[in-house]
Design a protein around this motif. Structure first.
Motif, PDB file in Angstrom:
ATOM      1  N   THR A 596       1.132  -1.560  -0.325  1.00 16.20           N
ATOM      2  CA  THR A 596       0.091  -0.059  -0.226  1.00 16.20           C
ATOM      3  C   THR A 596       0.738   1.486   0.115  1.00 16.20           C
ATOM      4  OG1 THR A 596      -1.881  -1.301   0.750  1.00 16.20           O
ATOM      5  CG2 THR A 596      -1.830   1.092   1.400  1.00 16.20           C
ATOM      6  N   LEU A 597       2.040   1.283   0.911  1.00 15.28           N
ATOM      7  CA  LEU A 597       2.894   2.848   0.910  1.00 15.28           C
ATOM      8  C   LEU A 597       3.684   3.149  -0.735  1.00 15.28           C
ATOM      9  CD1 LEU A 597       3.934   4.057   2.899  1.00 15.28           C
ATOM     10  CD2 LEU A 597       5.757   2.960   3.761  1.00 15.28           C
ATOM     11  N   THR A 598       3.480   1.675  -0.985  1.00 14.39           N
ATOM     12  CA  THR A 598       4.011   1.843  -2.543  1.00 14.39           C
ATOM     13  C   THR A 598       3.661   1.634  -3.985  1.00 14.39           C
ATOM     14  OG1 THR A 598       4.837  -0.097  -2.455  1.00 14.39           O
ATOM     15  CG2 THR A 598       6.677   0.595  -1.437  1.00 14.39           C
ATOM     16  N   ASP A 599       2.613   1.809  -3.642  1.00 18.74           N
ATOM     17  CA  ASP A 599       1.415   2.216  -4.600  1.00 18.74           C
ATOM     18  C   ASP A 599       0.971   3.627  -4.774  1.00 18.74           C
ATOM     19  OD1 ASP A 599      -0.916   2.015  -6.512  1.00 18.74           O
ATOM     20  OD2 ASP A 599      -1.488   0.424  -5.124  1.00 18.74           O
ATOM     21  N   ALA A 600       1.818   3.750  -6.560  1.00 17.35           N
ATOM     22  CA  ALA A 600       2.160   4.990  -6.651  1.00 17.35           C
ATOM     23  C   ALA A 600       0.569   5.718  -6.949  1.00 17.35           C
ATOM     24  CB  ALA A 600       2.983   5.082  -7.781  1.00 17.35           C
TER      25      ALA A 600
END
Length: 863
Positions: A596-600
């Motif tokens: 989730t944190l790296t989903d652009a």
């Protein structure tokens, strides 16, 4: 010899079934105020008419009034007092009653009726405060047209405001002046308002859709004027929104809002003269967080929307409180969703419901959204009435669809305009306009408790079919051991466990029986269930989805709330298992958070919400016996692991959201939110430079959101920067009461080992006072939700809260009673803690002179 304190006699219980229309109506009332802080005189002339064929006397409610004279049709009469009430035996069917009373605003610490606040004289009459101003049948189904004349010292009180429109003003001898106001719309006494003081206004003009000009004013002290632009803009936006979405136009020539420092509520919707707690009006970047800005917009909208859903159509009796509050909360939630991110707004609303209302439903104070009885109506301004009430309206809107729901609200407003209505009237309007039967749905108004839904799905490889089995049950609540099935609108969708693709469209399944089966066709791979999408029903859902299934849905579900919910459930399951076993398997959570944190493709506001762990109290709500210490250890261990294992990702998120000057836009708010969440995880992971990062953010911040976010992180730590930041913050804002409340609150919520001792010390701080409700809530209220510190095994936390509530009850029973519920959850805890909590409840009940507000809450909490 020992003196044993005994409890006060139990107050009278009021029952909804005993409702009787008023014996006398009051079509007109003229009020004359001779205003002074120490002694105000009120002359009231009531035109009264007998309501029906009866010979009962006229009873006028009164409280803390000194009667000076009474006349009937111009002739002096002797009168009888029954407690605080004035009773007059009258012949005939219509009379003019004039009373004159004296009261003392400056000694009115209850903040109900007419009271003094920061140099102002102001009123708060909901629910039963008007009887503290003059004798009147103080009930919501007595609607009158009000005319008001005020006289006061002009130098001290240059501004004189009341409901309705101004009709005249002028100067008198000896430096005094007068003003007259008239409200042409019949209203109940709880909507009366008056303000006198040295105020200035931020003004604007709003043109309604029919071309009428409305003069707007936000009235504050001169020094606060620069902090009112946001509130004024929110007012104009909400007026336009209500015209567009509900077809409701404002009906007076002026609309005024006044900010006061001492207020029991957030705000009050008095007709044409809204009185607000200052915290919901004053904002600038240096002193208000994004949360404050959002709250101001929501509360301004809420009170404005009441002009129709509460004022033009009011409540028949206080059991119908959710008629106006639940409906208006739904309206303000919809408004806020339209102004920003609907997904994030829905997450925030549901988080609030679960934090306040679900525990209420599961505890000794559980009640339906339309209660059957009460001792003190002020105790029923609850999350159930407001937030669950809003969810009930939302479910009706879901069942009917947008077009029919709007037709239902139009019918309701048109049919009941100028009257005192009931919840049944609202539901009946929805039925008629929507051409639907809501008979079973009405159980939401009469049954307490949060329904629990179990869902399991089966799929036979190659069959193309999936079978969903649903079951519901509503747990017993006080006075309601057996429950009938509810109507639950559940939005569902299936996703492929391999491809992540949706297996068909979203479906609305209405579960109205205890058990039901739903068949899905065209299912080509093992399905994953997305259920209660958008939180379409206020229920607790239990499924057999595995950690891997939840992690997959947290990455692939196309409903933002359902995606968030999958992540939260994954975290919750992990924490509950860790509490039970003492060991935590964090791998699935770490992987899901990283994804989730790296989903652009995701906006920063949503990411910040999705990666937050469930609160300690919410974890405890899942357990048969709450273990606060074990929950704290498990949650901190997961936070630490997330912080350490994803440190590079947190730093990347932090760096990506650091730049840029303050702007109040959805994107900028999302950046600030994610920045603070990332900072918290960096600190939780034990990074050596975490305190330095936080202190640098604290010092460099050009806005309160960043400054307070850094302070929260520092306050729970042990660094030297923590002490420095708290001192800097205090010295910078010592003269700003609203910001100083934040200073008290962040320390009351600290996760440090010494949080309890710090709170005890803060209660002796020179700036702490129980006389101001905001300050009491900031320290005492915040401490009550600090699970670890409040539930300290020594019982000191319980004793601290009880000591504060006993003292506060002598000043302001209404505020005191609202802070008591944490003690009432003793049944959820171990034997030792439960005994300590019960002992404090018994001590409260044994306090001489205890208010009925506190008596009701404490006695019910022991049941």
């Amino acid at each position: 010899m020992d003196v044993i304190a005994t409890a006060s006699p139990a107050p009278t219980t009021i029952h909804r079934a005993d409702y009787r229309p008023p014996d006398w109506l009051v079509p007109e009332i003229a009020l004359e105020f001779d205003l002074a802080p120490a002694a105000t005189r009120v002359r009231a002339t009531l035109s009264v008419t007998r309501n029906g064929a009866h010979d009962r006397p006229l009873r006028l409610d009164g409280d803390a009034l000194t009667p000076l004279s009474v006349t009937v049709d111009g002739a002096p009469v002797s009168w009888e007092m029954d407690g605080g009430d004035l009773v007059l035996a009258l012949g005939g069917d219509a009379h003019s009653i004039t009373t004159e009373v004296e009261l003392s605003p400056e000694t009115n610490t209850q903040l109900m009726g007419l009271y003094a606040s920061g140099g102002l004289l102001c009123t708060q009459c909901e629910a039963e405060g008007f009887r503290r101003i003059t004798f009147f049948p103080d009930r919501p189904d007595v609607l009158a047209r009000y005319s008001v004349r005020m006289t006061a010292d002009k130098a001290r009180f240059p501004i004189l405001l009341a409901n309705g429109d101004p009709v005249g003003s002028g100067n008198l001898d000896d430096g005094r002046h007068w003003a007259e106001w008239n409200d042409p719309f019949p209203k109940p006494s709880y909507l009366f308002a008056l303000v006198a003081g040295d105020l200035v206004a931020n003004r604007s003009t709003f043109v309604t859709r029919s071309g009428r000009e409305v003069q707007l004013g936000i009235w504050v002290r001169a020094a606060d004027l620069p902090k009112t632009d946001h509130a004024l803009q929110a007012l104009e936006t909400s007026m336009r929104w209500d015209e567009q979405v509900y077809g409701r136009e404002y009906d007076l020539d002026v609309f005024n809002i006044v900010a006061v420092d001492d207020f029991n509520f957030g705000a009050m919707e008095n007709k044409g003269l809204n009185i607000f707690n200052s915290r919901y009006i004053l904002a600038d970047p240096d002193t208000a967080t994004d949360y404050d800005y959002d709250g101001i917009a929501a509360v301004v909208a809420h009170e404005y929307f009441h002009n129709w859903s509460g004022n033009r159509v009011t409540c028949r009796d206080w059991f119908q409180l959710s008629l106006k509050e639940g409906f208006t909360v739904y309206r303000d939630q919809s408004f806020s969703a339209d102004q920003g991110s609907p997904a994030v707004k829905r997450i925030e609303d549901v988080r609030g419901l679960r934090a306040a209302q679900f525990p209420e439903d599961a505890g000794p104070l559980a009640h339906p959204i339309r209660p059957d009885s009460y001792m003190e109506i002020s105790n029923f301004y609850t999350a159930t009435i407001y937030n669950k009430g809003a969810e009930v309206i939302r479910m009706m809107a879901t069942l009917l669809g947008a077009q029919k729901f709007r037709a239902g609200t139009d019918l309701y407003f048109d049919r009941f305009d100028g009257t005192a209505a009931t919840c049944e009237d609202f539901v009946a309007s929805m039925e008629e306009a929507g051409d639907t039967d809501l008979s079973q749905f009405r159980r939401w108004y009469s049954q307490a408790g949060t329904p629990r839904v179990t869902a399991s799905i089966s799929h036979e490889q190659g069959s193309g079919r999936a079978l969903l089995t649903l079951a519901q049950a509503v747990p017993p609540t006080p006075g309601q051991p057996d429950k009938a099935p509810m109507v639950l609108p559940l939005k569902l969708r299936l996703f492929g466990s391999e491809t992540g693709a949706p297996l068909g469209p979203e479906r609305l399944v209405v579960l109205s029986d205890a058990r039901a089966e739903v068949v899905f066709e065209g299912v080509s791979e093992r399905p994953l269930l997305s259920i209660n999408r958008g939180f379409s029903a206020p229920v607790i859902v239990e499924t057999d989805r595995s950690a891997a299934d939840l992690a997959f849905l947290s990455a692939h579900d196309d409903d933002p709330f359902a995606r968030y919910e999958a992540m939260q459930q994954l975290m919750l399951d992990t924490l509950v298992a860790a509490v039970a076993t003492g060991r935590g398997d964090h791998a699935a959570v770490i992987a899901a958070v990283k994804n989730t944190l790296t989903d652009a493709k995701l906006d920063h506001a949503f990411i910040a919400e999705a990666v937050l762990l469930p609160s300690e109290s919410f974890v405890g709500d899942q357990m048969g016996v709450v273990d606060p210490d074990a929950i704290f250890r498990a949650r901190e261990a997961l936070r630490r692991d997330l912080g350490q294992r994803l440190e590079s990702e947190w730093r990347a998120a932090y760096d990506a959201t650091r730049a840029g000057a303050f702007a109040y836009t959805p994107a900028a708010k999302g950046d600030r939110r994610l920045k603070t969440v990332a900072l918290g995880y960096i600190a939780a992971g034990g990074a050596s430079d975490a305190a330095h990062l936080a202190f640098r953010q604290f010092e460099a911040a050009d806005n309160m959101t960043d400054r307070q976010g850094a302070l929260v992180t520092l306050t729970s730590g042990t660094s030297d920067e923590r002490v420095a930041a708290l001192d800097i913050f205090y010295n910078r804002y010592a003269d700003n009461p609203l910001v100083l409340d934040k200073w008290f609150q962040v320390q009351a919520l600290s996760s440090r080992d010494d949080a309890l001792a710090a709170v005890e010390e803060l209660a002796r701080h020179k700036d702490f006072t129980l006389a101001n409700p905001n300050r009491a809530r900031a320290l005492v209220g915040a401490f009550g939700v600090n699970q670890r510190a409040f539930h300290d095994l020594s019982g000191r936390g319980y004793r601290f809260l009880a000591d504060q509530l006993i003292a506060l009850d002598k000043l302001n029973p209404q505020t005191a009673a609202k802070l008591l519920p944490p003690l009432g959850r003793w049944k959820r805890f171990d034997v030792a803690r439960a005994a300590l909590m019960k002992a404090e409840l018994h001590r409260i009940l044994a306090t001489p002179g205890l208010s009925k507000d506190m008596f009701e809450q404490a006695s019910k909490s022991l049941d």
